[in-house]
Design an enzyme around this catalytic site. Structure first.
Site, PDB file in Angstrom:
ATOM      1  N   HIS A  14     -10.286  -9.715   4.976  1.00  0.00           N
ATOM      2  CA  HIS A  14      -9.846 -10.651   3.953  1.00  0.00           C
ATOM      3  C   HIS A  14      -8.325 -10.645   3.927  1.00  0.00           C
ATOM      4  O   HIS A  14      -7.696  -9.808   4.580  1.00  0.00           O
ATOM      5  CB  HIS A  14     -10.387 -10.251   2.576  1.00  0.00           C
ATOM      6  CG  HIS A  14      -9.805  -8.961   2.102  1.00  0.00           C
ATOM      7  ND1 HIS A  14     -10.288  -7.732   2.507  1.00  0.00           N
ATOM      8  CD2 HIS A  14      -8.749  -8.706   1.289  1.00  0.00           C
ATOM      9  CE1 HIS A  14      -9.549  -6.771   1.971  1.00  0.00           C
ATOM     10  NE2 HIS A  14      -8.614  -7.345   1.215  1.00  0.00           N
ATOM     11  N   HIS A  32      -1.119 -11.293   5.310  1.00  0.00           N
ATOM     12  CA  HIS A  32      -1.663 -10.536   6.439  1.00  0.00           C
ATOM     13  C   HIS A  32      -3.117 -10.162   6.200  1.00  0.00           C
ATOM     14  O   HIS A  32      -3.562 -10.077   5.059  1.00  0.00           O
ATOM     15  CB  HIS A  32      -0.832  -9.277   6.714  1.00  0.00           C
ATOM     16  CG  HIS A  32      -0.954  -8.235   5.658  1.00  0.00           C
ATOM     17  ND1 HIS A  32      -0.276  -8.298   4.466  1.00  0.00           N
ATOM     18  CD2 HIS A  32      -1.707  -7.110   5.611  1.00  0.00           C
ATOM     19  CE1 HIS A  32      -0.583  -7.243   3.729  1.00  0.00           C
ATOM     20  NE2 HIS A  32      -1.460  -6.508   4.390  1.00  0.00           N
TER      21      HIS A  32
END
Length: 182
Positions: free
Chosen positions: A41, A126
């Site tokens: 995620h 990220h």
């Protein structure tokens, strides 16, 4: 409850990450705690340990956020810190990084009245691939880059408030609420 807010990635990303991680795992002497593909995620805000009684106020604050759906596309393997011994290996974004930063900022602002501090550090979009537990001097960045494949674009249509339970076999993320991007 240990809560965080983030964006899910599609199954194709999970499958591609699994292939990339498996290949690097087989060739690197460093010990890395790799993210389970089902847990991949992009974190927008980490709330940490929160009393369950605060959950309704958090959900109410997040429900008020209005942000358009947007395109995301991963690309580029990196590490924290940028140079030297890597501690965290991650996948960056080729598309959608600015939108993620803007959404993270809205989330920060929405949660301040609910008692959460806004992030002091600049947001860096990220997807964490793994955390280096024992570094053996190999070039983990290059190993991952050599196995990276083109990542297709996808539409981020919602963000999720997750609870993270730490178990001996690794973290388990349970959605507490989803919020639609319009």
């Amino acid at each position: 409850m240990r809560l965080f807010i983030g964006l899910s990635v599609p199954d194709l990303y999970r499958d591609n990450a699994r292939s990339m991680i498996d290949a690097v795992r087989a060739t690197t002497p460093s010990k890395v705690s790799w993210t389970k593909p089902e847990n991949l995620h992009l974190t927008l805000k980490f709330l940490g340990n929160v009393d369950a009684a605060s959950l309704p106020a958090i959900i109410e604050a997040l429900s008020g956020i209005r942000f358009p759906a947007f395109t995301m596309r991963a690309g580029g393997v990196h590490a924290f810190p940028d140079k030297g011994k890597p501690r965290v290996l991650w996948l960056g974004l080729k598309e959608g990084a600015a939108e993620c930063a803007d959404l993270a900022d809205l989330i920060n602002q929405a949660l301040v009245p609910a008692g959460f501090e806004a992030e002091e550090h600049p947001f860096r979009s990220h997807i964490t691939l793994g955390r280096v537990k024992r570094y053996e001097g190999d070039d983990l960045r290059a190993e991952l880059r050599s196995r990276e494949i083109p990542w297709p674009p996808f539409t981020a249509e919602n963000f999720t408030l997750w609870n993270s339970d730490t178990l001996p076999e690794g973290p388990v993320y349970t959605p507490q609420a989803k919020f639609t991007l319009c």
